[in-house]
Design an enzyme around this catalytic site. Structure first.
Site, short mmCIF file in Angstrom:
data_model
loop_
_atom_site.label_atom_id
_atom_site.label_comp_id
_atom_site.label_asym_id
_atom_site.label_seq_id
_atom_site.Cartn_x
_atom_site.Cartn_y
_atom_site.Cartn_z
N ASP A 300 0.85 -1.19 0.00
CA ASP A 300 0.00 0.00 0.00
C ASP A 300 0.88 1.24 0.00
O ASP A 300 1.92 1.29 0.68
CB ASP A 300 -0.91 -0.02 1.24
CG ASP A 300 -1.79 1.22 1.31
OD1 ASP A 300 -2.78 1.28 0.55
OD2 ASP A 300 -1.47 2.12 2.12
N ILE A 301 0.48 2.25 -0.75
CA ILE A 301 1.24 3.51 -0.80
C ILE A 301 0.71 4.43 0.30
O ILE A 301 -0.46 4.83 0.29
CB ILE A 301 1.09 4.20 -2.17
CG1 ILE A 301 1.56 3.26 -3.29
CG2 ILE A 301 1.88 5.50 -2.20
CD1 ILE A 301 1.38 3.84 -4.68
N ASN A 308 -2.72 13.23 -4.23
CA ASN A 308 -3.83 13.59 -5.12
C ASN A 308 -4.42 14.95 -4.76
O ASN A 308 -4.71 15.77 -5.65
CB ASN A 308 -4.92 12.52 -5.04
CG ASN A 308 -4.74 11.43 -6.08
OD1 ASN A 308 -4.06 11.63 -7.08
ND2 ASN A 308 -5.30 10.27 -5.84
N GLU A 343 -4.64 2.41 -4.52
CA GLU A 343 -3.19 2.47 -4.34
C GLU A 343 -2.67 1.21 -3.65
O GLU A 343 -1.59 1.21 -3.07
CB GLU A 343 -2.80 3.71 -3.52
CG GLU A 343 -3.21 3.70 -2.07
CD GLU A 343 -4.64 4.22 -1.83
OE1 GLU A 343 -4.99 4.46 -0.68
OE2 GLU A 343 -5.39 4.40 -2.82
#
Length: 363
Positions: A300-301, A308, A343
């Protein structure tokens, strides 16, 4: 070659259809009928799949017209000869349907080539489409009716495409009509290649048909009663060319099927596997179908939403692609690397023990 064609525009060449055995002729006609029907259905299905491409519909009509003439030819060959329907009449009727079958095919093909060109240059407006459909329907209906009435079915308008030599009983072609067909096929082949530049197997197949038709008609120019094997060669080339077209069409279908299958299991942006494919492979591992040791990682980022919100979705997409590129360079080539969320990513590595799995996850 051009000199020979020019000379034949003036002269008669003895193309004797009376020496062609009836049963082989019918077999060839039925074979052509079936393969033309298969190609017609294929293009109709292709048009039904995407109705925006009108050329797929129009390109099916030449094959439909061929079916009409082939049916007429088979009935003529089955019709018994007699006082009012001689062998010479049968030969002339066969020649009429042979000539109009090719003439109709070429004219309908030129209409399809025209609209395909308009589609390529983005000028396929409603007016051009309607005119092309109308012209094709007129050609499809008018020429078979004309051919039927010019044959022995209508004695008032009987058209003599063959002549009859009383001294040796031969029925011969006026080969000016054969030369006309050769020229028209060459024109069709040229524009199929020139305008469309063979963007797919489908139009490559059309060029093959045009060139094989040229070969068939040139063979007819040297057909005489001592060389009936030329007739068999000519018909065989015609059948084989359409069978080759069917092969190319089938290859086109399988290529599109492979593309569609690949798209169904890929993430459209990152081009790695999607969640559905990851879930299928994970289920196989859990059921121990593969019977091998595997490592499953979820990546996971962190703080991706902040990227964003601050820099916009374009920057977010670039970040995802960068992460995908880094991971791809650091996992074995046989790994299953999938995007399973916005993500989130899933990685499956097969044939790896527990220790190596821990070491790999720390990277």
């Amino acid at each position: 070659m051009l000199f020979l064609l020019f000379m034949n525009l003036i002269l008669y060449v003895e193309v004797d259809e009376l020496v062609i055995p009836q049963i082989p002729y019918i077999i060839f006609m039925v074979a052509l009928l079936l393969v033309n029907f298969i190609v017609f259905i294929f293009f109709q299905m292709k048009y039904a799949f995407n109705r925006k491409v009108l050329s797929n519909f129009l390109i099916s009509l030449p094959f439909l017209s061929s079916i009409i003439y082939l049916v007429e030819s088979v009935f003529i060959m089955y019709k018994p000869s007699g006082q009012f329907f001689t062998l010479h009449t049968k030969a002339n009727d066969t020649a009429i349907f042979f000539f109009f079958r090719q003439l109709n095919f070429v004219l309908l093909l030129l209409v399809a080539i025209y609209i395909k060109h308009k589609e390529i240059i983005k000028q396929d407006n409603r007016s051009n489409k309607n005119k092309s459909i109308l012209l094709s329907v007129v050609l499809l209906l008018l020429l078979p009716v004309l051919a039927h009435n010019l044959s022995s079915h209508n004695p008032n308008y009987y058209f003599y495409l063959t002549d009859h030599k009383i001294n040796n009983g031969k029925a011969i072609w006026d080969v000016r009509f054969i030369n006309l067909l050769i020229v028209m096929w060459l024109i069709s082949g040229y524009f199929s290649f020139k305008i469309n530049r063979l963007p797919s197997d489908l139009w490559s197949a059309i060029v093959i048909i045009c060139m094989s038709a040229v070969m068939c008609n040139i063979n007819l120019l040297v057909l005489d009663r001592f060389n009936t094997y030329i007739w068999y060669i000519s018909r065989s080339v015609e059948v084989l060319s359409v069978l080759l077209v069917i092969g190319l069409l089938i290859n086109n279908v399988f290529r599109k099927l492979i593309i569609a299958t690949n798209m169904a299991m890929r993430d459209p942006m990152t081009q790695i596997f999607n969640k559905n494919y990851f879930d299928e492979r994970l289920e196989s591992i859990l059921k121990n179908i593969l019977n091998i040791d595997s490592c499953v990682l979820i990546v996971d980022i962190d703080n991706f939403k902040k990227i964003n919100d601050k820099w916009g979705p374009l920057a977010g997409n670039r970040t995802l692609l960068a992460v995908v590129d880094i991971i791809n360079k650091n996992i074995p080539s046989h790994s299953v690397f999938s995007r399973i969320g916005g993500e989130e990513f899933g990685i499956i590595i097969n044939n790896v023990n527990y220790t190596d799995s821990i070491d790999f996850s720390k990277k």
